[in-house]
Motif scaffolding. Structure first.
Motif: not given
Length: 294
Positions: A153-154, A156, A170-171, A174, A179-181, A198-199
């Protein structure tokens, strides 16, 4: 499917125990090599010695998910013996016999070409690949929790590759608050990332966009995490490479930089073997059934 359908399973890990159970219950006649440490109760499952076995009646040969090494050796978790797939074995099989695997290297491709046997990669099917991405992603989350000293959680997170596994990763990450790129190569992938909230990072910009990442997950079987990219990582970043061997990470350089890098192969077999085995078994049943009806 009748008992006449005959499958040789050559090696395998914990996933294959569930696959064997499922296929046997559906009536497939199963021969095993590389399972001499185990016993099976089903009458249509038998363990044989490669030296005294006739291959002339087989409809298919199922290899471990990782296929073979460059000398034909296969992983055999439940045997102390070395198990190989050889040209001498395949040329004894009927012409219609197919070879099934998860991954194929140059050895396996050359061998099947030389013997004129069809090679099928069971995870190339879109539906099977998507289903298998779920235990892969859950396994990656398990590794991330074990190998980091902070919460997910939180965190990067950078996910390299936005294919079947990348999307599921990614799912999942997230959903637990990271924080997912994700890296993308075209506008369609960028739009998909946007739709998922998503970024996105263009793969060509990875080197300069990776500087503040806590966890880097790679799914691309190409050298994307090279020296230049790794040199820009934080020293406490953790790399989890999910790509098939040799992976997409310069592991030697990562070690030199004191950056933790894990090549996490075969995660479904380690963290969810029953579910992963069911996926393999159901896929094999459909493939064998298709052979009957084709």
């Amino acid at each position: 499917m009748s008992l006449q359908k005959k499958l040789l399973i050559l090696g395998g890990d914990a996933r294959y125990l569930e696959a064997i159970r499922l296929l046997a219950n559906k009536g497939v006649d199963i021969t095993l090599m590389g399972y001499d440490q185990l016993q099976f109760q089903q009458k249509n499952v038998k363990i044989v010695n490669p030296e005294y076995f006739s291959y002339s009646h087989l409809d298919g040969v199922l290899l471990p998910v990782g296929g073979t090494d460059l000398e034909g050796k296969v992983e055999a978790t439940y045997s102390d013996k070395t198990i190989h797939l050889t040209k001498e074995m395949l040329i004894q099989t009927p012409e219609h016999c197919s070879v099934y695997t998860g991954a194929a290297n140059k050895y396996l491709e050359k061998l099947t070409n030389q013997t004129n046997r069809k090679l099928t990669k069971i995870f190339q099917s879109e539906d099977i690949a998507i289903r298998n991405s779920i235990p892969t992603a859950e396994g990656a989350l398990h590794v991330a929790i074990e190998k980091t000293d902070t919460t997910i959680h939180d965190a990067k997170v950078m996910i390299i590759g936005f294919g079947r596994v990348g999307m599921t990763l990614a799912r999942l990450f997230s959903a637990v608050g990271a924080t997912v790129q994700v890296t993308v190569r075209n506008k369609t992938a960028a739009a998909k990332a946007y739709e998922m909230g998503l970024q996105h990072v263009w793969i060509s910009d990875l080197q300069k966009k990776i500087k503040d990442i806590d966890i880097c997950l790679n799914t691309v079987p190409a050298p994307v995490l090279n020296k230049q990219v790794i040199a820009n990582l934080k020293k406490d970043c953790v790399i989890i490479d999910l790509a098939s061997a040799p992976g997409g990470t310069d592991f030697a350089f990562a070690k030199k930089q004191n950056i933790k890098a894990i090549h996490a192969l075969g995660l479904p077999g380690k963290t969810a073997p029953k579910t992963a085995g069911k996926i393999i078994g159901e896929a094999m049943y459909e493939l064998l059934d298709d052979k009957i009806n084709s």
